[in-house]
Structure formats: structure tokens, C-alpha cells
Design an enzyme around this catalytic site. Structure first.
Site, short mmCIF file in Angstrom:
data_model
loop_
_atom_site.label_atom_id
_atom_site.label_comp_id
_atom_site.label_asym_id
_atom_site.label_seq_id
_atom_site.Cartn_x
_atom_site.Cartn_y
_atom_site.Cartn_z
N ARG A 1 81.27 23.28 81.10
CA ARG A 1 81.22 22.58 80.48
C ARG A 1 82.45 22.91 79.57
O ARG A 1 82.27 23.85 78.34
CB ARG A 1 79.92 22.63 79.96
CG ARG A 1 79.59 21.05 79.15
CD ARG A 1 78.48 21.65 78.26
NE ARG A 1 78.61 22.48 77.17
CZ ARG A 1 77.59 23.95 76.95
NH1 ARG A 1 76.90 23.76 77.12
NH2 ARG A 1 78.70 24.04 75.36
N HIS B 1 77.72 20.76 74.53
CA HIS B 1 76.32 20.72 74.75
C HIS B 1 76.36 19.09 74.38
O HIS B 1 76.34 18.21 75.38
CB HIS B 1 75.57 21.66 74.72
CG HIS B 1 73.68 21.14 74.99
ND1 HIS B 1 73.33 20.85 76.09
CD2 HIS B 1 73.63 20.34 74.60
CE1 HIS B 1 72.59 20.33 76.59
NE2 HIS B 1 71.92 20.32 75.45
N TYR C 1 78.53 30.85 70.64
CA TYR C 1 78.20 31.76 71.63
C TYR C 1 79.38 31.68 72.87
O TYR C 1 78.52 32.22 73.84
CB TYR C 1 77.15 30.79 72.70
CG TYR C 1 77.02 29.90 72.64
CD1 TYR C 1 77.61 28.94 73.59
CD2 TYR C 1 76.77 28.50 71.77
CE1 TYR C 1 77.58 28.36 74.01
CE2 TYR C 1 76.40 27.24 71.73
CZ TYR C 1 77.27 26.35 73.64
OH TYR C 1 77.55 25.84 73.26
#
Length: 361
Positions: free
Chosen positions: A258, A262, A271
Site C-alpha cells: 500500500r 490507509h 509508522y
């Protein structure tokens, strides 16, 4: 052929095109003519254009939260292209390429992300279930569709899409167990994009691959390069044929990444490092397939420029139409949950209705 040759405990992932668009396993190349190959590419490229434009609209405050598909176009388009017209799809919320391939209109897609209930009211001939936001719940829906297909003798299969994070949910395991015990015509596709929001795939399971979980249920499992549209098509087509021939369900792990957030409410820089994203950008599914098509003489830079310009204008036109459509009628929010409103829903509706009347809305 592919499933018989693959051991999810030992073998590497199935790949037909490498990151440079070069054939590494020509013996696995699906029998697709130039027109079908170009159609695959155009759907992938259209998905990317929609993604880019929608992110712009959201950042301008003209769209609600959106889940980008950047980097996962091949996993979605390649797999869904292998389905029959009457087969069913149970999606999660990040399947833009699947919706496009199955015939969903861009207007419907924009309506959904715009917060309009009508967005997921698909025409009867488009066999795609509404978006299922509760993680992995669509897996259960797919087994129900497959069971109904066998009961009615319609020879339709049901495909469920789920992320790597969804494999930690009980629904995932219950669906696989039920489908395997009943030998149902299911294909379960895991879009392993390496993250469940901010939780890395390594924290979901200690298993070497997610595909090897299929062994515990007595069904085939296979890992595919999810950035290789031809590999995704070839493997899914074989899984579809297995299911249609009464050989039971299959688990496919599409190994991808990805590249975006998100959702637009997420900040992935918290992160993960940019260097990690850049290393995956070199494996971009669209870039590699475009290189292959140009090398084969099926595409060109001129066609690319024309296609991007035309589709970008189309996306702008459709979005502006949806933007002017306004909100939904209050009753629509309550009328499409159950066939008939339950007492609790009716009470909620009357309460909201009274509130809006009081406010003069």
C-alpha cells in the site's frame, strides 16, 4: 498447473513479469490477445487516475474520507478480470479496480465516498455486494453466496477480498473452515499490502506466508506477486476453474504494498520510512505492465498521454455531477438495512425526523 507446482511452505511467489516488465516465466503467460491486455492496462491506469483526482478533491474538502488503492491496481484488476459475468464479489473497502472491472459506474463509486447511500445500490446485473467495513465480515457473505450457488445449481462462484489484517479475525478462519468442509465454489484473495492501518504484517502472524494457512483447512494456498497483473490473472483463473469444476475453495495471497495512506485520515509517515515506500515504487504494477506492453508493440507514450487526458476530464465531469447531487433523503439511511424497518430502526428514524423538523432542515 500452477497450484500443483506450488508449495506455500517452500516455494517463492508466482511471477510472470518482473519489476522491469520482462517475462520471467513465459510458460505461465495467459492466453490473452492484444485487446484484452490493453483493457487490463487501461483499467489499472484509470484506477490510478481516479485515485489521484479523488485525493485532490478530499484535500480540498470536497470529499469525505477515502481509502487509496495506490500500488494495488494489479492485484485487483488482474484477479477480477478472471471472473465470469455471473460470478459474485464480496469486497471490503479498497477494491476500486475490482468495482471498475465488474462494471460499477464511476458515479456510483463517487456517491459512496461522498456519503450517499445510493452509491452501493448496484444495478442487478453487477454482482458486487455493498462495501463491508467490519473487517473480514465479507468472507462470511462470500461463503453464503457460494453455498446458495451450489444449492440452486447455478454454477456461479463467489470471490472475497480481504487485507492481511483481516486474517487475524475469526470471520476469516470461520469462512475458510466452512468453505473447505462444504467444498464450496469460493476463491479467497488476500491483498497483503504489508499493513493493517499501522500494524505491520509481521505482527499479524508468525507464519512465513499467509497462503500457508490454507494447509490447515485442507485447501490449496498460493502466493502471487500482487504487482504482476498477468500472474494475478493466471492464478485467479485457475482458482476459478477449480471452484467451477467442483474442486472446492482456494486461498490466494497477493503480495503487494500500500504505497499510499490507509485512508485520508491516516498519516503513514508516523509508522514507516520513505525509503521503504521508494523501494516498492520501483515495483510499481502500472509501470512494469506499461513497459511490457510498449515492448510488445501494444502501447505507446502517445496513447498514454491521450488516455490520461481523456480519462482525467471524465473523472472531473463525473465528480462535479455527484458534487451537485446534494445529500440523501433521511429515510434512505434507514430503509436499506433490512427489508422492513425493525422497531429500533423505526424509533431512531422518528427521533431523527423530529430533530430535523425542529431545526427546519
Amino acid at each position: 498447473m500452477l497450484f500443483k507446482a506450488f508449495n506455500p511452505l517452500l516455494d517463492e511467489m508466482i511471477q510472470i513479469l518482473n519489476k522491469d516488465g520482462e517475462l520471467v516465466h513465459p510458460e505461465w503467460l495467459p492466453d490473452l490477445g492484444p485487446e484484452a491486455l490493453v483493457d487490463l492496462y487501461e483499467t489499472m491506469r484509470f484506477s490510478r487516475i481516479i485515485d489521484e483526482k479523488t485525493l485532490q478533491y478530499q484535500r480540498q474538502g470536497r470529499m469525505l474520507t477515502y481509502a487509496p488503492n495506490l500500488g494495488q491496481e494489479a492485484a485487483q484488476v488482474g484477479s477480477s478480470a478472471a471472473l465470469g459475468a455471473n460470478d459474485w464479489v464480496a469486497p471490503s473497502f479498497r477494491e476500486l479496480g475490482v468495482w471498475l472491472n465488474r462494471g460499477a459506474s464511476l458515479e456510483h463509486i463517487f456517491l459512496y465516498w461522498f456519503g450517499n447511500e445510493m452509491g452501493m445500490r448496484m444495478p442487478e446485473d453487477i454482482r458486487v455486494l455493498p462495501v463491508s467495513v467490519p473487517i473480514a465480515s465479507q468472507m462470511q457473505h462470500a461463503t453464503g453466496l457460494a453455498y446458495a450457488s451450489r444449492y440452486k445449481g447455478t454454477n456461479e462462484i463467489a470471490v472475497a477480498y480481504v487485507g492481511d489484517g483481516g486474517t487475524s479475525q475469526g470471520d476469516f478462519h470461520e469462512a475458510l473452515n466452512f468453505a473447505s468442509v462444504q467444498d464450496l465454489p469460493n476463491v479467497f484473495i488476500i491483498q497483503n499490502n504489508q499493513f493493517a492501518i499501522s500494524t505491520r504484517r509481521q505482527l499479524q502472524t508468525k507464519a512465513k506466508t499467509i497462503a500457508q494457512k490454507a494447509i490447515g483447512y485442507g485447501i490449496p494456498g498460493i502466493v502471487v506477486d500482487g504487482n504482476d497483473v498477468l500472474a494475478m490473472y493466471a492464478v485467479t483463473r485457475e482458482a476459478v476453474e477449480r471452484a467451477r469444476n467442483g474442486e472446492g475453495p482456494t486461498l490466494i495471497e497477493a503480495y503487494t504494498y500500500r504505497m499510499g495512506a490507509h485512508t485520508t485520515s491516516d498519516d503513514p509517515t508516523v509508522y514507516r520510512d520513505d525509503s521503504e515506500v521508494e523501494s516498492w515504487r520501483e515495483k510499481d504494477p502500472i509501470d512494469r505492465f506499461r513497459k511490457f506492453l510498449i515492448r510488445e508493440g501494444h502501447w505507446s507514450d502517445e496513447k498514454e498521454s491521450e488516455f490520461v487526458s481523456e480519462r482525467s476530464d471524465y473523472v472531473k465531469t463525473v465528480f462535479e455531477k455527484v458534487e451537485k447531487s446534494g445529500g440523501v433523503d433521511l429515510k434512505d439511511i434507514f430503509d436499506y438495512v433490512y427489508e422492513k424497518r425493525t422497531p429500533i430502526l423505526e424509533a431512531q428514524y422518528q427521533k431523527k425526523k423530529a430533530y430535523f423538523q425542529k431545526e427546519g432542515k
